[in-house]
Design a protein around this motif. Structure first.
Motif, mmCIF file in Angstrom:
data_model
loop_
_atom_site.group_PDB
_atom_site.id
_atom_site.type_symbol
_atom_site.label_atom_id
_atom_site.label_comp_id
_atom_site.label_asym_id
_atom_site.label_seq_id
_atom_site.Cartn_x
_atom_site.Cartn_y
_atom_site.Cartn_z
ATOM 1 N N ILE A 1 0.845 -1.183 0.000
ATOM 2 C CA ILE A 1 0.000 0.000 0.000
ATOM 3 C C ILE A 1 0.884 1.238 0.000
ATOM 4 N N THR B 1 -0.984 -3.013 7.373
ATOM 5 C CA THR B 1 -1.709 -3.073 6.100
ATOM 6 C C THR B 1 -0.818 -3.606 4.993
ATOM 7 N N ASN B 2 0.407 -3.094 4.929
ATOM 8 C CA ASN B 2 1.341 -3.544 3.896
ATOM 9 C C ASN B 2 1.664 -5.034 4.047
ATOM 10 N N ARG C 1 -0.136 -7.371 5.547
ATOM 11 C CA ARG C 1 -1.297 -8.207 5.242
ATOM 12 C C ARG C 1 -1.581 -8.211 3.742
ATOM 13 N N ALA C 2 -1.338 -7.084 3.067
ATOM 14 C CA ALA C 2 -1.560 -7.012 1.620
ATOM 15 C C ALA C 2 -0.623 -7.969 0.891
ATOM 16 N N GLY D 1 -10.486 -10.002 1.471
ATOM 17 C CA GLY D 1 -9.185 -9.349 1.609
ATOM 18 C C GLY D 1 -9.315 -7.843 1.582
ATOM 19 N N GLN D 2 -10.130 -7.322 0.672
ATOM 20 C CA GLN D 2 -10.341 -5.881 0.583
ATOM 21 C C GLN D 2 -10.973 -5.339 1.864
ATOM 22 N N GLU E 1 -10.725 -6.669 4.828
ATOM 23 C CA GLU E 1 -9.725 -6.770 5.894
ATOM 24 C C GLU E 1 -8.738 -5.612 5.822
ATOM 25 N N LEU E 2 -8.278 -5.297 4.618
ATOM 26 C CA LEU E 2 -7.338 -4.191 4.455
ATOM 27 C C LEU E 2 -7.994 -2.860 4.810
ATOM 28 N N LEU F 1 -7.918 -2.504 8.502
ATOM 29 C CA LEU F 1 -6.571 -2.231 9.000
ATOM 30 C C LEU F 1 -6.158 -0.779 8.792
ATOM 31 N N GLN F 2 -6.589 -0.192 7.692
ATOM 32 C CA GLN F 2 -6.184 1.178 7.407
ATOM 33 C C GLN F 2 -7.303 2.191 7.683
#
Length: 217
Positions: A3, A70-71, A73-74, A116-117, A119-120, A123-124
């Motif tokens: 990210i 975030t990074n 997990r991405a 996934g989207q 979840e991210l 996180l952010q």
């Protein structure tokens, strides 16, 4: 799928989108346009303002844990998606493949991407909200900055770049608007008040303006 700062600082609902900005543009910086017309990228002006840039630097420190999480997990999600993408591609390439036969692989891939989207986004969430708050603080003064820049440059009409087919470089007055924004909004907080939501200040301003208008008979 790291990210980037640009991604993290791009809120889903830009506060700018709620602003009432003239449909227009700025005046030439290096030379005076004969027709007193100029162009300006309003979103770029906000992002280039000193208040916004300083806020970005502060968020990288204040929300470092969120950004790193975030990074990380991405990156992990990208690895988890790879076999699902490969399974889908393999299913599509099989003889006689059709929408029905590839549905299980397609559904698995879509479900994973959506989760996934989400979840991210969680996180952010703090970074997204802080970014929207900064954008709103600067954006609330955008109209004033445009008007001031137009007056200084003696411009009568300002257009956004997408509305222009061809132009000379000197008619872009985005940087002139940035200078005005720096005067009007020298700093911006990266800590939204409790309960704050994007667009809130604009809505309150519109309600206040509506309340000041005389009621019709």
């Amino acid at each position: 799928m790291t990210i980037s700062t640009k991604t993290l600082l791009k809120s889903a609902a830009l506060a700018l989108a709620t602003l009432s900005v003239p449909a227009m543009v700025a005046t030439p910086a290096a030379a005076q346009s004969k027709t007193s017309i100029a162009v300006a990228n309003y979103e770029a002006a906000v992002v280039k303002s000193q208040a916004y840039q300083t806020a970005v630097a502060q968020m990288k420190v204040t929300y470092k844990a969120d950004i790193d999480a975030t990074n990380a997990r991405a990156t992990a999600l990208q690895a988890e998606l790879t076999p699902l993408v490969e399974a889908y591609n393999a299913a599509v390439q099989k003889p006689g493949a059709n929408q029905t036969t590839v549905q299980p692989q397609a559904q698995a891939l879509q479900t994973k991407r959506q989760s996934g989207q989400q979840e991210l986004a969680r996180l952010q969430q703090r970074v997204t909200l802080a970014t929207a708050y900064v954008e709103e603080q600067v954006g609330m003064k955008l109209n004033d900055a445009i008007k001031a820049a137009m007056k200084t440059k003696k411009v009568d009409l300002v257009l956004q770049p997408q509305a222009v087919v061809a132009r000379e470089p000197y008619v872009d007055m985005t940087d002139d608007i940035v200078l005005e924004l720096n005067k009007l909004v020298p700093t911006a907080s990266i800590t939204p008040p409790a309960g704050w939501e994007p667009g809130q200040a604009q809505q309150q301003a519109e309600q206040a303006a509506a309340g000041q208008q005389p009621s019709g008979r």
